[in-house]
Design an enzyme around this catalytic site. Structure first.
Site, PDB file in Angstrom:
ATOM      1  N   TYR A  87       0.843  -1.208   0.000  1.00 17.85           N
ATOM      2  CA  TYR A  87       0.000   0.000   0.000  1.00 17.85           C
ATOM      3  C   TYR A  87       0.869   1.246   0.000  1.00 17.85           C
ATOM      4  CZ  TYR A  87      -3.990   2.985   1.103  1.00 17.85           C
ATOM      5  OH  TYR A  87      -4.977   3.938   1.051  1.00 17.85           O
TER       6      TYR A  87
ATOM      7  N   PHE B 279      -7.119  19.831 -25.068  1.00 21.40           N
ATOM      8  CA  PHE B 279      -7.759  18.529 -25.244  1.00 21.40           C
ATOM      9  C   PHE B 279      -9.136  18.535 -24.568  1.00 21.40           C
ATOM     10  CE2 PHE B 279      -8.356  14.029 -24.004  1.00 21.40           C
ATOM     11  CZ  PHE B 279      -8.333  13.483 -25.261  1.00 21.40           C
ATOM     12  N   ASP B 280     -10.050  17.671 -25.021  1.00 23.19           N
ATOM     13  CA  ASP B 280     -11.436  17.757 -24.522  1.00 23.19           C
ATOM     14  C   ASP B 280     -11.578  17.556 -23.015  1.00 23.19           C
ATOM     15  OD1 ASP B 280     -10.804  15.101 -25.005  1.00 23.19           O
ATOM     16  OD2 ASP B 280     -12.801  14.525 -25.616  1.00 23.19           O
TER      17      ASP B 280
ATOM     18  N   ASP C 131       0.538  19.332 -21.154  1.00 21.58           N
ATOM     19  CA  ASP C 131      -0.383  18.207 -21.274  1.00 21.58           C
ATOM     20  C   ASP C 131       0.359  17.235 -22.200  1.00 21.58           C
ATOM     21  OD1 ASP C 131      -2.440  16.470 -21.612  1.00 21.58           O
ATOM     22  OD2 ASP C 131      -3.838  17.906 -22.490  1.00 21.58           O
TER      23      ASP C 131
ATOM     24  N   ALA D  45       0.528  13.768 -23.079  1.00 20.96           N
ATOM     25  CA  ALA D  45       0.203  12.404 -23.527  1.00 20.96           C
ATOM     26  C   ALA D  45       1.122  11.891 -24.644  1.00 20.96           C
ATOM     27  CB  ALA D  45      -1.249  12.354 -23.982  1.00 20.96           C
TER      28      ALA D  45
ATOM     29  N   LYS E 254      -1.050   6.711 -23.753  1.00 17.48           N
ATOM     30  CA  LYS E 254      -0.580   7.070 -25.100  1.00 17.48           C
ATOM     31  C   LYS E 254       0.901   6.685 -25.213  1.00 17.48           C
ATOM     32  CE  LYS E 254      -4.626   9.343 -25.036  1.00 17.48           C
ATOM     33  NZ  LYS E 254      -4.722  10.508 -24.232  1.00 17.48           N
TER      34      LYS E 254
ATOM     35  N   HIS F 270     -20.023  13.779 -26.573  1.00 13.35           N
ATOM     36  CA  HIS F 270     -19.712  12.869 -27.676  1.00 13.35           C
ATOM     37  C   HIS F 270     -19.622  11.411 -27.252  1.00 13.35           C
ATOM     38  CE1 HIS F 270     -15.936  14.123 -25.878  1.00 13.35           C
ATOM     39  NE2 HIS F 270     -15.367  13.044 -26.357  1.00 13.35           N
TER      40      HIS F 270
HETATM   41  C1  LIG Z   1      -5.828  11.310 -23.618  1.00 10.99           C
HETATM   42  C2  LIG Z   1      -5.484  12.669 -23.285  1.00 10.99           C
HETATM   43  C3  LIG Z   1      -5.856  13.242 -22.067  1.00 10.99           C
HETATM   44  C4  LIG Z   1      -6.692  12.517 -21.044  1.00 10.99           C
HETATM   45  O1  LIG Z   1      -6.133  11.336 -20.630  1.00 10.99           O
HETATM   46  P1  LIG Z   1      -6.981  10.021 -20.267  1.00 10.99           P
HETATM   47  O2  LIG Z   1      -5.926   9.042 -19.909  1.00 10.99           O
HETATM   48  O3  LIG Z   1      -7.763   9.629 -21.464  1.00 10.99           O
HETATM   49  O4  LIG Z   1      -7.854  10.378 -19.127  1.00 10.99           O
HETATM   50  C5  LIG Z   1      -5.462  14.538 -21.824  1.00 10.99           C
HETATM   51  N1  LIG Z   1      -4.767  15.243 -22.733  1.00 10.99           N
HETATM   52  C6  LIG Z   1      -4.398  14.731 -23.917  1.00 10.99           C
HETATM   53  C7  LIG Z   1      -3.617  15.537 -24.890  1.00 10.99           C
HETATM   54  C8  LIG Z   1      -4.751  13.428 -24.245  1.00 10.99           C
HETATM   55  O5  LIG Z   1      -4.417  12.932 -25.423  1.00 10.99           O
END
Ligand SMILES: *Cc1c(COP(=O)(O)O)cnc(C)c1O
Length: 458
Positions: free
Chosen positions: A72, A124-125, A215, A217, A258, A450
């Site tokens: 843990y 990003f969304d 951000d 990913a 990603k 979406h």
């Molecule tokens: C996928 C993604 C996110 C969110 O991540 P999740 O693992 O899907 O929650 C944030 N920003 C970007 C650029 C992404 O591609």
């Protein structure tokens, strides 16, 4: 003769995928309310819905799982990942989370207040969702070149420094808690940000005392494009480039699904001990204790290994050349796709593809449905549905680009699959003149509609 290109790996395990008939698919998509998120995976032959969490782990990642420490508190897997992040990305502090949006939720709980302004490059969304959920505003400062699909520009993810400066000057400093730079920029087509741009944003932000959060990913794909396209980086390793990229950031949120090539996971990494301490409170509340967040020990181990593999040139070269292979085929068929080809996906310009479908009838979603009917291939709409409604006026937001995204999972499909995708889309293209009707919304959620929207033929 120069040797042709081949993948930098071989296959050790396979998974069967199922073909179907057009008649079956017509039934299934109707039952799915014309929302491809509602399809069962067995109803899909080639799944290009997303490159998120859909990659194939390596033998080394699978073996790292077996060494996972499920304690843990204070697990070796946590320290293993912490060391990898420090070494590779340069951040002192880190918090594991169950995925990228959880990292956003935790970090934004510390940083964002109602009425704040968050400038960035095509947020990003989920990022935008977490900003707007806190009654703050995301301001897109992406360069205008990004919104012309056919224009060749090596770094369409770049921030327009003038737009950024105007935004910074327009609002009081305390209203701008940070700037977000998305690498690569998903919403404008998997397009990279140049090192020069990151440096310039750092300089500008520094002058105004505003922190920068990446951000991240697809940070490794971004680094690959810097190596390939930016002067002075051609002889640097991906790992060297990555280290420099993050040296211009104060922190990062990561969706490990990603570029870290794992099926689930995320993290926050920071330079500031103060923000780390504040974020720790929210992490414990939303995700889990500091040393596991939303992840099991084995998953942290596989993630550490994935970060290392994901920043190797040969792997990235294989991946990005496959995406380019598909892009070239489509271009040769006369289909307009976002140029230059993105890192993780090909983005088809649905407005140019289906000019006879009115924009109110969701051109990109209509194209996604047509491609599925043609061949059982599942892509995803990056257009009006994703852009959602304006939070204040509740009107539909029609984005600058209406795209069908064909995201390529990492190390999963072969170029034979790419050939099938290209021909399937060409077949739809050949009968585009007959496609005049799109779709209409029957039911939608108040935010991030979406994923769950229900549609019918218009
Ligand atoms: C996928 C993604 C996110 C969110 O991540 P999740 O693992 O899907 O929650 C944030 N920003 C970007 C650029 C992404 O591609």
């Amino acid at each position: 003769m120069e040797l042709p290109f081949a993948e930098s790996y071989k296959i050790k395990m396979v998974e069967t995928i199922k073909k179907s008939t057009r008649k079956q698919r017509e039934q299934w998509i109707k039952e799915a309310k014309y929302n491809l998120f509602n399809l069962k995976s067995e109803q899909v032959f080639i799944d290009l819905l997303t490159d998120s969490g859909t990659g194939a782990m390596s033998d080394k990642q699978w073996s790292a799982l077996m060494l996972g420490d499920e304690s843990y508190a204070g697990a070796t897997s946590y320290y293993n990942l912490k060391n990898t992040i420090k070494e590779l990305l340069g951040f002192e502090y880190f918090l594991p989370t169950h995925q990228g949006r959880a990292a956003e939720n935790v970090l934004f709980s510390v940083l964002i207040k109602e009425g704040d302004i968050i400038p960035g490059n095509s947020h990003f969304d989920t990022t935008k969702g977490h900003i707007e959920f806190r009654k703050a505003k995301a301001i897109d400062c992406t360069i205008d070149e990004a919104f012309d699909t056919e224009l060749e520009h090596p770094f369409k993810g770049n921030i327009d420094l003038q737009k950024l400066e105007e935004t910074i000057k327009k609002y009081p400093k305390e209203k701008i808690p940070f700037i977000v730079i998305t690498v690569t920029c998903n919403s404008s087509g998997g397009q990279p940000v140049s090192m020069e741009n990151m440096k310039a944003v750092r300089k500008l932000a520094g002058q105004h005392g505003i922190p920068i959060i990446y951000d991240s990913a697809r940070f490794a794909e971004n680094a690959y494009f810097i190596k390939k396209r930016e002067k002075g980086y051609e002889n640097k390793t991906i790992k060297e480039i990555v280290k420099e990229m993050f040296s211009y950031a104060d922190g990062m949120t990561m969706s490990s699904k990603k570029d870290a090539i794992v099926n689930m996971g995320g993290f926050i990494a920071l330079n500031s001990e103060d923000i780390f301490k504040k974020a720790t409170v929210f992490n414990i509340m939303f995700e889990g204790f500091v040393t596991y967040g939303g992840m099991s020990g084995r998953d942290m181990n596989a993630l550490a290994q994935g970060l290392d593999e994901g920043t190797e040139f040969d792997y990235l070269d294989t991946r990005i050349k496959q995406v380019e292979y598909l892009g070239k085929k489509l271009t040769d068929f006369g289909i307009t796709v976002q140029r230059p080809y993105g890192g993780h996906a090909i983005f088809v310009d649905a407005r140019k593809f289906l000019p006879n479908v009115p924009k109110e009838q969701l051109q990109a979603q209509t194209l996604a449905v047509e491609l599925y009917l043609e061949s059982g291939i599942r892509g995803v709409e990056i257009g009006t549905l994703l852009a959602d409604r304006d939070p204040e006026t509740r009107e539909n937001r029609y984005p600058a680009l209406e795209l069908l995204r064909l995201a390529i999972p990492r190390r999963v499909y072969t170029n034979n699959h790419m050939d099938v995708i290209a021909v399937a889309l060409k077949n739809v293209f050949d009968r585009r003149g007959q496609i005049t009707k799109g779709l209409k919304i029957i039911n939608e959620a108040p935010i991030m509609r979406h994923f769950t929207v229900e549609l019918d033929k218009a």
